[in-house]
Design a protein around this motif. Structure first.
Motif, PDB file in Angstrom:
ATOM      1  N   GLY A   1       0.797  -1.201   0.000  1.00 38.79           N
ATOM      2  CA  GLY A   1       0.000   0.000   0.000  1.00 38.79           C
ATOM      3  C   GLY A   1       0.831   1.253   0.000  1.00 38.79           C
ATOM      4  O   GLY A   1       0.495   2.224   0.671  1.00 38.79           O
ATOM      5  N   THR A   2       1.900   1.288  -0.745  1.00 37.32           N
ATOM      6  CA  THR A   2       2.777   2.457  -0.762  1.00 37.32           C
ATOM      7  C   THR A   2       2.426   3.412  -1.887  1.00 37.32           C
ATOM      8  O   THR A   2       3.260   4.206  -2.310  1.00 37.32           O
ATOM      9  CB  THR A   2       4.238   2.006  -0.924  1.00 37.32           C
ATOM     10  OG1 THR A   2       4.360   1.182  -2.099  1.00 37.32           O
ATOM     11  CG2 THR A   2       4.698   1.201   0.280  1.00 37.32           C
ATOM     12  N   ASP A   3       1.204   3.339  -2.389  1.00 40.77           N
ATOM     13  CA  ASP A   3       0.801   4.260  -3.433  1.00 40.77           C
ATOM     14  C   ASP A   3       0.451   5.605  -2.811  1.00 40.77           C
ATOM     15  O   ASP A   3       0.565   5.821  -1.615  1.00 40.77           O
ATOM     16  CB  ASP A   3      -0.382   3.704  -4.238  1.00 40.77           C
ATOM     17  CG  ASP A   3      -1.540   3.329  -3.336  1.00 40.77           C
ATOM     18  OD1 ASP A   3      -1.422   3.564  -2.120  1.00 40.77           O
ATOM     19  OD2 ASP A   3      -2.543   2.813  -3.835  1.00 40.77           O
ATOM     20  N   ASN A   4       0.007   6.542  -3.637  1.00 40.48           N
ATOM     21  CA  ASN A   4      -0.258   7.893  -3.155  1.00 40.48           C
ATOM     22  C   ASN A   4      -1.459   7.985  -2.237  1.00 40.48           C
ATOM     23  O   ASN A   4      -1.624   8.957  -1.502  1.00 40.48           O
ATOM     24  CB  ASN A   4      -0.468   8.830  -4.357  1.00 40.48           C
ATOM     25  CG  ASN A   4       0.799   8.955  -5.189  1.00 40.48           C
ATOM     26  OD1 ASN A   4       1.907   8.844  -4.664  1.00 40.48           O
ATOM     27  ND2 ASN A   4       0.634   9.173  -6.491  1.00 40.48           N
ATOM     28  N   GLN A   5      -2.340   6.964  -2.261  1.00 39.17           N
ATOM     29  CA  GLN A   5      -3.551   7.011  -1.449  1.00 39.17           C
ATOM     30  C   GLN A   5      -3.269   6.631   0.005  1.00 39.17           C
ATOM     31  O   GLN A   5      -4.105   6.851   0.864  1.00 39.17           O
ATOM     32  CB  GLN A   5      -4.608   6.064  -2.028  1.00 39.17           C
ATOM     33  CG  GLN A   5      -5.089   6.502  -3.417  1.00 39.17           C
ATOM     34  CD  GLN A   5      -6.139   5.553  -3.950  1.00 39.17           C
ATOM     35  OE1 GLN A   5      -6.433   4.529  -3.340  1.00 39.17           O
ATOM     36  NE2 GLN A   5      -6.713   5.877  -5.086  1.00 39.17           N
ATOM     37  N   GLN A   6      -2.125   6.031   0.319  1.00 41.97           N
ATOM     38  CA  GLN A   6      -1.845   5.588   1.684  1.00 41.97           C
ATOM     39  C   GLN A   6      -0.833   6.526   2.313  1.00 41.97           C
ATOM     40  O   GLN A   6       0.250   6.740   1.791  1.00 41.97           O
ATOM     41  CB  GLN A   6      -1.316   4.155   1.686  1.00 41.97           C
ATOM     42  CG  GLN A   6      -1.019   3.657   3.087  1.00 41.97           C
ATOM     43  CD  GLN A   6      -0.770   2.171   3.103  1.00 41.97           C
ATOM     44  OE1 GLN A   6      -0.984   1.512   2.105  1.00 41.97           O
ATOM     45  NE2 GLN A   6      -0.317   1.657   4.219  1.00 41.97           N
ATOM     46  N   ALA A   7      -1.202   7.100   3.461  1.00 45.02           N
ATOM     47  CA  ALA A   7      -0.329   8.053   4.134  1.00 45.02           C
ATOM     48  C   ALA A   7       0.421   7.418   5.293  1.00 45.02           C
ATOM     49  O   ALA A   7       1.527   7.827   5.611  1.00 45.02           O
ATOM     50  CB  ALA A   7      -1.139   9.245   4.637  1.00 45.02           C
ATOM     51  N   THR A   8      -0.200   6.428   5.957  1.00 49.05           N
ATOM     52  CA  THR A   8       0.437   5.802   7.110  1.00 49.05           C
ATOM     53  C   THR A   8       1.365   4.685   6.653  1.00 49.05           C
ATOM     54  O   THR A   8       1.188   4.090   5.589  1.00 49.05           O
ATOM     55  CB  THR A   8      -0.623   5.228   8.051  1.00 49.05           C
ATOM     56  OG1 THR A   8      -1.423   4.273   7.341  1.00 49.05           O
ATOM     57  CG2 THR A   8      -1.513   6.330   8.585  1.00 49.05           C
TER      58      THR A   8
ATOM     59  N   TRP B   1       4.934  -3.790   7.678  1.00 46.66           N
ATOM     60  CA  TRP B   1       5.571  -4.574   6.616  1.00 46.66           C
ATOM     61  C   TRP B   1       6.054  -3.712   5.442  1.00 46.66           C
ATOM     62  O   TRP B   1       6.583  -4.223   4.472  1.00 46.66           O
ATOM     63  CB  TRP B   1       4.617  -5.649   6.108  1.00 46.66           C
ATOM     64  CG  TRP B   1       3.305  -5.091   5.625  1.00 46.66           C
ATOM     65  CD1 TRP B   1       3.003  -4.663   4.373  1.00 46.66           C
ATOM     66  CD2 TRP B   1       2.132  -4.914   6.402  1.00 46.66           C
ATOM     67  NE1 TRP B   1       1.706  -4.223   4.309  1.00 46.66           N
ATOM     68  CE2 TRP B   1       1.142  -4.374   5.556  1.00 46.66           C
ATOM     69  CE3 TRP B   1       1.802  -5.151   7.748  1.00 46.66           C
ATOM     70  CZ2 TRP B   1      -0.145  -4.065   5.995  1.00 46.66           C
ATOM     71  CZ3 TRP B   1       0.528  -4.853   8.176  1.00 46.66           C
ATOM     72  CH2 TRP B   1      -0.428  -4.313   7.314  1.00 46.66           C
ATOM     73  N   ASP B   2       5.865  -2.404   5.522  1.00 41.41           N
ATOM     74  CA  ASP B   2       6.417  -1.515   4.508  1.00 41.41           C
ATOM     75  C   ASP B   2       7.927  -1.358   4.712  1.00 41.41           C
ATOM     76  O   ASP B   2       8.467  -1.722   5.752  1.00 41.41           O
ATOM     77  CB  ASP B   2       5.739  -0.142   4.572  1.00 41.41           C
ATOM     78  CG  ASP B   2       4.295  -0.207   4.113  1.00 41.41           C
ATOM     79  OD1 ASP B   2       3.969  -1.118   3.323  1.00 41.41           O
ATOM     80  OD2 ASP B   2       3.492   0.629   4.564  1.00 41.41           O
ATOM     81  N   CYS B   3       8.565  -0.808   3.714  1.00 43.94           N
ATOM     82  CA  CYS B   3      10.000  -0.565   3.813  1.00 43.94           C
ATOM     83  C   CYS B   3      10.259   0.476   4.900  1.00 43.94           C
ATOM     84  O   CYS B   3       9.723   1.586   4.863  1.00 43.94           O
ATOM     85  CB  CYS B   3      10.550  -0.094   2.460  1.00 43.94           C
ATOM     86  SG  CYS B   3      12.341   0.072   2.433  1.00 43.94           S
TER      87      CYS B   3
END
Length: 215
Positions: free
Chosen positions: A10-17, A21-23
């Protein structure tokens, strides 16, 4: 690979938090790629598999796993994935109920049309050519529908008499009828007579009124 990672994390522009498991900040791209390979294995996660697939030493992969907390991050990802699956199931069930409700409404329209046609034949004294099992089925279904529409009849509940009895200490309560019918206890009548005589004796009454220590 990059498109798949963006979809999962979910690292697209719509996700701010930032998810666990993100980088992570300061996590290198190589280490994060190794983490994603490890996380993709789900139930069969293995550090040695990641090391062999990415042509890295097992010691390097183990160091990345400890440094970037792979186990906890995978656990967080599994919980989020499970919640997404539950939400997908809930949406699917809601959609299924809507489809079934619409199908049920259409079937009732067809049934009502068939009932109207049968009623017209009955009004015109025309044979409707129903077999005995079909007649029994119509009766059962009709009775069930009418009973459900009218609601089940609840029997009237009679009033319940509740009698509250107060007794002194351990003395059992005796109703007037049971007291007159039970056998007399030895000394009971004499005790009653003694109390009755005391209540009519003025000397005894005067004695009871004398304070303690002056008798």
């Amino acid at each position: 690979m990059k498109a798949r990672l963006a979809l999962r994390t979910g690292t697209d522009n719509q996700q701010a938090t930032l998810n666990e498991w993100d980088c992570l900040p300061k996590e290198t791209a190589v280490a994060y790629e190794a983490f994603m390979v490890y996380c993709d294995q789900e139930a069969n996660r293995s550090l040695s598999y990641v090391a062999g697939l990415l042509n890295r030493t097992l010691a390097t992969v183990e160091r990345w796993s400890l440094r970037w907390n792979w186990v906890q991050r995978c656990h967080a990802f599994d919980l989020a994935q499970e919640e997404r699956n539950h939400e997908d199931d809930r949406r699917a069930r809601r959609s299924m109920r809507r489809r079934q409700a619409e199908a049920g409404r259409l079937l009732q329209d067809v049934a009502n049309l068939g009932i109207s046609e049968l009623q017209q034949k009955v009004d015109q004294n025309l044979p409707i050519k129903l077999t005995p099992p079909e007649i029994v089925g119509f009766i059962r279904i009709g009775a069930a529908l009418e009973r459900r529409a009218r609601g089940e009849e609840v029997p009237d509940r009679p009033f319940t008499k509740i009698e509250v009895i107060f007794a002194h200490g351990d003395q059992p309560y005796l109703s007037p009828a049971s007291k007159s019918s039970r056998p007399a206890i030895a000394g009971e009548n004499e005790t009653d007579k003694f109390h009755q005589s005391r209540s009519g004796d003025p000397q005894l009454n005067d004695i009871e009124r004398i304070p303690n220590g002056r008798r």
